[in-house]
Design a protein around this motif. Structure first.
Motif, PDB file in Angstrom:
ATOM      1  N   PHE A   1       1.217  -1.656  -0.034  1.00 13.80           N
ATOM      2  CA  PHE A   1       0.063   0.071   0.344  1.00 13.80           C
ATOM      3  C   PHE A   1       1.052   1.175   0.383  1.00 13.80           C
ATOM      4  O   PHE A   1       0.164   2.441  -0.552  1.00 13.80           O
ATOM      5  N   ALA A   2       2.055   1.199   0.831  1.00 16.43           N
ATOM      6  CA  ALA A   2       2.874   2.463   0.898  1.00 16.43           C
ATOM      7  C   ALA A   2       3.963   2.455  -0.798  1.00 16.43           C
ATOM      8  O   ALA A   2       3.376   3.577  -1.243  1.00 16.43           O
ATOM      9  N   LEU A   3       3.466   1.721  -1.250  1.00 14.70           N
ATOM     10  CA  LEU A   3       4.826   1.810  -2.340  1.00 14.70           C
ATOM     11  C   LEU A   3       3.370   2.010  -3.333  1.00 14.70           C
ATOM     12  O   LEU A   3       4.372   3.055  -4.400  1.00 14.70           O
ATOM     13  N   LEU A   4       2.086   1.457  -3.107  1.00 15.49           N
ATOM     14  CA  LEU A   4       1.085   2.436  -4.059  1.00 15.49           C
ATOM     15  C   LEU A   4       1.098   4.009  -4.188  1.00 15.49           C
ATOM     16  O   LEU A   4       0.654   4.440  -4.638  1.00 15.49           O
ATOM     17  N   LEU A   5       1.100   4.114  -3.133  1.00 18.30           N
ATOM     18  CA  LEU A   5       0.601   5.895  -2.786  1.00 18.30           C
ATOM     19  C   LEU A   5       2.021   6.682  -3.426  1.00 18.30           C
ATOM     20  O   LEU A   5       2.445   7.321  -4.041  1.00 18.30           O
ATOM     21  N   LEU A   6       3.621   6.021  -2.970  1.00 12.60           N
ATOM     22  CA  LEU A   6       4.714   6.206  -3.698  1.00 12.60           C
ATOM     23  C   LEU A   6       4.686   6.365  -5.174  1.00 12.60           C
ATOM     24  O   LEU A   6       4.750   7.294  -5.682  1.00 12.60           O
ATOM     25  N   GLY A   7       4.234   5.260  -5.949  1.00 13.90           N
ATOM     26  CA  GLY A   7       4.077   4.980  -6.863  1.00 13.90           C
ATOM     27  C   GLY A   7       3.378   6.064  -8.101  1.00 13.90           C
ATOM     28  O   GLY A   7       2.941   6.355  -8.144  1.00 13.90           O
ATOM     29  N   TYR A   8       2.027   6.679  -6.614  1.00 15.84           N
ATOM     30  CA  TYR A   8       0.906   8.184  -7.371  1.00 15.84           C
ATOM     31  C   TYR A   8       1.377   8.918  -7.700  1.00 15.84           C
ATOM     32  O   TYR A   8       1.559   9.792  -8.058  1.00 15.84           O
ATOM     33  N   PHE A   9       2.748   9.298  -6.263  1.00 15.89           N
ATOM     34  CA  PHE A   9       2.816  10.464  -6.160  1.00 15.89           C
ATOM     35  C   PHE A   9       4.448  10.981  -7.157  1.00 15.89           C
ATOM     36  O   PHE A   9       4.723  11.824  -7.332  1.00 15.89           O
TER      37      PHE A   9
ATOM     38  N   ALA B   1       1.833  -7.497  -8.519  1.00 19.31           N
ATOM     39  CA  ALA B   1       1.886  -8.042  -7.105  1.00 19.31           C
ATOM     40  C   ALA B   1       1.389  -8.622  -5.781  1.00 19.31           C
ATOM     41  O   ALA B   1       1.326  -9.482  -5.232  1.00 19.31           O
ATOM     42  N   LEU B   2       0.207  -7.750  -6.426  1.00 13.93           N
ATOM     43  CA  LEU B   2      -0.864  -7.519  -4.917  1.00 13.93           C
ATOM     44  C   LEU B   2      -1.658  -9.493  -5.643  1.00 13.93           C
ATOM     45  O   LEU B   2      -1.853  -9.601  -4.808  1.00 13.93           O
ATOM     46  N   LEU B   3      -1.716  -9.215  -6.777  1.00 12.53           N
ATOM     47  CA  LEU B   3      -2.548 -10.181  -7.516  1.00 12.53           C
ATOM     48  C   LEU B   3      -1.749 -11.749  -6.826  1.00 12.53           C
ATOM     49  O   LEU B   3      -2.080 -12.740  -6.439  1.00 12.53           O
TER      50      LEU B   3
ATOM     51  N   GLY C   1       9.878 -12.102  -2.034  1.00 15.20           N
ATOM     52  CA  GLY C   1      10.678 -11.371  -2.781  1.00 15.20           C
ATOM     53  C   GLY C   1      10.346 -11.334  -3.858  1.00 15.20           C
ATOM     54  O   GLY C   1      10.235 -10.178  -5.007  1.00 15.20           O
ATOM     55  N   VAL C   2       9.861 -12.322  -4.354  1.00 15.60           N
ATOM     56  CA  VAL C   2       9.062 -12.611  -5.231  1.00 15.60           C
ATOM     57  C   VAL C   2       8.015 -11.086  -5.899  1.00 15.60           C
ATOM     58  O   VAL C   2       7.732  -9.916  -6.217  1.00 15.60           O
ATOM     59  N   VAL C   3       7.339 -10.906  -4.578  1.00 13.19           N
ATOM     60  CA  VAL C   3       6.457  -9.814  -4.829  1.00 13.19           C
ATOM     61  C   VAL C   3       6.819  -8.018  -4.624  1.00 13.19           C
ATOM     62  O   VAL C   3       6.491  -8.046  -5.322  1.00 13.19           O
ATOM     63  N   PHE C   4       8.141  -8.436  -3.935  1.00 12.12           N
ATOM     64  CA  PHE C   4       8.392  -6.978  -3.792  1.00 12.12           C
ATOM     65  C   PHE C   4       8.989  -6.594  -4.998  1.00 12.12           C
ATOM     66  O   PHE C   4       9.171  -5.733  -5.983  1.00 12.12           O
ATOM     67  N   ILE C   5      10.225  -7.802  -5.770  1.00 14.01           N
ATOM     68  CA  ILE C   5      10.372  -7.556  -7.155  1.00 14.01           C
ATOM     69  C   ILE C   5       9.735  -7.245  -8.266  1.00 14.01           C
ATOM     70  O   ILE C   5       9.600  -6.358  -8.734  1.00 14.01           O
ATOM     71  N   LEU C   6       8.348  -7.389  -8.337  1.00 15.40           N
ATOM     72  CA  LEU C   6       7.167  -7.295  -8.751  1.00 15.40           C
ATOM     73  C   LEU C   6       6.626  -6.086  -8.846  1.00 15.40           C
ATOM     74  O   LEU C   6       6.484  -5.256  -9.942  1.00 15.40           O
ATOM     75  N   ALA C   7       6.819  -5.945  -8.073  1.00 18.47           N
ATOM     76  CA  ALA C   7       6.239  -4.546  -7.121  1.00 18.47           C
ATOM     77  C   ALA C   7       6.869  -3.320  -7.667  1.00 18.47           C
ATOM     78  O   ALA C   7       6.414  -2.024  -8.984  1.00 18.47           O
ATOM     79  N   PHE C   8       8.559  -3.321  -7.306  1.00 20.20           N
ATOM     80  CA  PHE C   8       9.704  -2.374  -8.655  1.00 20.20           C
ATOM     81  C   PHE C   8       9.761  -2.996  -9.644  1.00 20.20           C
ATOM     82  O   PHE C   8       9.907  -1.757 -11.082  1.00 20.20           O
ATOM     83  N   VAL C   9       9.589  -3.850  -9.816  1.00 19.91           N
ATOM     84  CA  VAL C   9       9.121  -3.751 -11.773  1.00 19.91           C
ATOM     85  C   VAL C   9       7.985  -2.960 -12.305  1.00 19.91           C
ATOM     86  O   VAL C   9       8.389  -2.489 -13.463  1.00 19.91           O
TER      87      VAL C   9
END
Ligand SMILES: Nc1ncnc2c1ncn2[C@@H]1O[C@H](COP(=O)(O)OP(=O)(O)OP(=O)(O)O)[C@@H](O)[C@H]1O
Ligand SMILES: [Mg+2]
Lengths: 273, 458
Positions: free
Chosen positions: B11-19, B55-57, B132-140
């Motif tokens: 969720f924090a990444l989501l906010l970050l992504g938005y800004f 990532a969430l999926l 690991g997979v989830v965060f890699i996916l989030a950053f990708v």
């Protein structure tokens, strides 16, 4: 000849022209209307002659609808609305305690500014009043009455195959004529029409104007209109309202050719405000 | 990292992504001759969604499949001869391993000890891999979103398309849940109808499921004629509606047409409280006050009423569902335009004529909706019936007799210890299916009526 004066220089306490006549069907004296604290009609007196058509004109928001609604006590349904003064129909005070507004409204019919058909079929819309007041004794008579009323309002040919479809499904102008048909079906003595042709094309308007002229042989009609041509075509007398004041009443001809009041003149020559 | 922490970080990444996305798009649009296709916030949404959704999926799917994959892998750690065991025994064994792994004791059985440690290792590994997979996916994802910020990217259209698909997904969850419930009920009911014929269930007049478990007893087979239950349900619901519809409709008309605004503001919430009283409270009210009263009344009239009666339950239930009728109808009646009322008054109609002939017809679809809601509440109600109408299945239309309803019988069938595949337990599913079909039928009929009426007058 015309010096430019702003409207507030003009004295508007007295109604100019000839508000009072003999042989009045309705006579209003010193009528004042308030919504809560806000005054919408100021000290208005006018006679409406039997078998005449009286047109009410004036800028939007000047109180034409409000005054019209006083004449059949429709303002009773608005809680915040207060009425002072006296209105007589055939020399009887319609606001007297013993008067029943329900009976009064059967005698003084009204067509509203916004068409408001019931969520019933076209047939039932027109038959509503007749059923209510037991005007017909059998189905054949009722069918006849419905057909005749729709015919006179110039709607029958458009809806004769859909009489049992909902009235709310008609177009705006058709709804307006449906409401006219519904009102003339109960055979009132006075008909109040609030911009009855505002949504109609010139041909349908002509039909309604003809209807009004024909009806005025038997009935008394008060019509609110924004079209001065219409007022000139159908009415015998014209009343000009301005910001809640009745400025001038006179023969229609006189009002349009030789207005007494500056405000009236400004309005009919398109120079008001 | 636990599931909830992962979600919070996402969720924090989501906010970050938005800004980041918004900032970047403003920067891009300043340094570009061609204007961006969409407003900056849409690029923000785009980056946010890219960094979060994939990532969430993956997180959700992984979490959902985790335990079953691990169990099947655990089975493969057992020695050959153990793997020959039947499916049920194997799954018992896996459960044992899982339980043992939680207790963390050192075991005597070296084979099991080995499997437990392998299992623990597996769980650990899966957990680390997942994060690991989830965060890699989030950053990708965030990087891809970031690269998408170009003038020709139609961010608004993309975001709106995604929003639409999200809504479709939400709607399908509701639909799929319903379908799932229906299928499971149908499946279990099918099991039941293997031992009891449908015609016996639907038309049988005798209901005594208790016999079924006392095998060897005289007359030991239970009988599953559900007719008395359905008749009882409909009888009580009918009585309840007989009370609730007139009372509710009248109070709605009074509140909306006659009452002053002040009284309405006070009375409407008061009425709505009726629906908030727990049904148990209604139940003992029905059992201790209304039922005895009806019995005494009946006796003084020379009848022989049972001490528990359909009438008592129906009356109390009727009071309970008044607000469903009154509150909804009141809202609908108030929504009928004032102009329509004016039209009627201007024709010389009285207030009551206007209400009967103009307002009620215009409001009818909504009123039917309220009645329908009340009816489904009545059909599903259990507690009042248990306490006031009894448990005895009695095929009668006499409201002074004790009857029982479908829901009550479902409760009695499933309380206490049961074998899951005994007809007695499965009967509950058949009853559930019957109830479902009944309400479905009622809904369809009334919707049909409303539609027919609407076509006529709208
Ligand atoms: N129900 C009401 N409550 C409060 N004020 C009202 C109400 N109806 C009308 N008024 C006010 O009374 C004044 C006169 O309104 P009215 O509807 O009579 O104007 P009108 O001359 O018919 O205008 P139009 O030509 O636009 O129909 C307006 O200022 C309006 O705001
Ligand atoms: Mg008006």
């Amino acid at each position: 000849m015309m010096n430019k004066r702003s409207e507030f220089d003009v004295e508007i306490n007295d109604t100019k022209g000839t508000p009072f006549i003999d042989n009045a069907k309705i006579s209003a004296r010193n009528v004042e209307v308030f919504y809560e604290k806000k005054q919408a009609i100021f000290n208005t007196s006018i006679d409406i002659g039997k078998n005449q058509i009286v047109a009410m004109i004036g800028p939007s928001g000047c109180g034409k609808s409000t005054f019209l609604r006083c004449l059949n006590r429709m303002n009773d349904t608005i809680q915040s609305c207060q009425i002072r003064g006296e209105i007589k129909l055939d020399n009887e005070d319609i606001y007297a305690r013993q008067q029943d507004p329900v009976l009064l409204r059967a005698r003084v019919g009204m067509v509203f500014q916004k068409p408001n058909p019931f969520s019933k079929s076209i047939y039932d819309n027109v038959a509503y009043g007749a059923k209510l007041h037991g005007l017909t004794s059998n189905q054949v008579e009722l069918d006849d009455l419905v057909e005749k009323s729709l015919m006179r309002a110039g709607l029958f040919n458009e809806v004769k195959d859909d009489l049992h479809k909902p009235g709310t499904g008609l177009s705006g102008g058709q709804q307006q004529r449906l409401c006219i048909a519904r009102t003339i079906a109960i055979d009132p003595e006075v008909i109040l029409m609030d911009e009855p042709t505002s949504a109609l094309d010139p041909i349908a308007t002509a039909v309604i104007e003809e209807l009004m002229i024909e009806l005025s042989k038997k009935y008394t009609i008060v019509i609110v209109t924004h079209s001065m041509q219409q007022a000139a075509r159908v009415s015998q007398r014209t009343a000009y309202f301005h910001m809640g004041h009745l400025i001038e009443v006179n023969d229609t001809n006189t009002v349009f050719t030789n207005p007494e009041h500056q405000l009236t003149e400004n309005y009919i020559t398109g120079r008001f405000g | 990292m636990s599931f909830s922490v992962t979600v919070i970080v996402l969720f924090a990444l989501l906010l970050l992504g938005y800004f980041v996305g918004r900032k970047r798009s403003i920067y891009v649009s300043k340094n570009n001759t061609k204007p961006l296709h969409s407003l900056p916030q849409y690029y923000g949404y785009l980056v946010a969604l890219w960094s979060c959704l994939p990532a969430l999926l993956v997180l959700l799917v992984w979490t959902a499949l985790n335990s079953s994959v691990i169990s099947s892998m655990t089975i493969s750690y057992f020695p050959e001869q153990v793997q020959q065991l039947s499916k049920d025994d194997l799954s018992l064994l896996v459960n044992e391993i899982i339980n043992l792994s939680e207790s963390k004791e050192v075991l005597q059985d070296s084979m099991k000890q080995a499997v437990v440690s392998k299992y623990l290792h597996l769980v650990e590994l899966s957990q680390q891999l997942k994060v690991g997979v989830v965060f890699i996916l989030a950053f990708v994802g965030m990087f891809i979103g970031f690269r998408l910020i170009k003038p020709h990217t139609r961010a608004r259209n993309l975001v709106e398309k995604l929003v639409r698909w999200t809504m479709v997904a939400c709607a399908s969850i509701a639909v799929l849940t319903t379908i799932g419930i229906v299928f499971s009920v149908v499946f279990e009911a099918h099991q039941f109808f293997k031992s009891v014929s449908i015609s016996e269930f639907v038309f049988g007049a005798h209901w005594s499921p208790q016999g079924a478990i006392r095998e060897g007893q005289v007359g030991g087979s239970g009988s599953f004629g559900a007719l008395p239950l359905f008749v009882g349900t409909l009888l009580i619901s009918f009585i309840a509606l007989l009370i609730a519809v007139p009372l509710g409709l009248m109070s709605a008309i009074y509140l909306s047409e006659y009452a002053t605004d002040k009284f309405r503001a006070f009375a409407k919430p008061m009425l709505e409280i009726l629906a908030g009283i727990p049904t148990v409270v209604y139940g003992f009210f029905a059992a201790l006050t209304v039922a005895p009263f009806i019995r005494d009344m009946g006796e003084s009239l020379g009848l022989q009423p049972a001490s528990e009666s359909a009438l008592a339950a129906g009356i109390v239930m009727g009071v309970m569902i008044i607000p469903f009728v009154s509150s909804l109808s009141d809202d609908i009646i108030c929504a009928v335009p004032q102009a329509m009322r004016d039209g009627s008054y201007a024709m010389g109609a009285t207030k009551s004529e206007t209400i009967r002939q103009v307002i009620i017809p215009a409001a009818l679809p909504g009123i039917v909706g309220g009645v329908l809601l009340a009816a489904s509440r009545a059909i599903g109600e259990t507690m009042i019936v248990v306490m006031a109408a009894g448990l005895f299945a009695n095929l009668t239309l006499n409201p002074l007799q004790a009857v029982t309803t479908v829901t009550v019988q479902i409760v009695t069938l499933l309380t206490g210890d049961q074998e899951f595949d005994s007809p007695k337990t499965l009967a509950a599913f058949a009853l559930g299916l019957g109830l479902f079909l009944t309400t479905l039928l009622l809904n369809t009929i009334s919707l049909y009526m409303v539609r027919k009426y609407r076509e006529q007058y709208e």
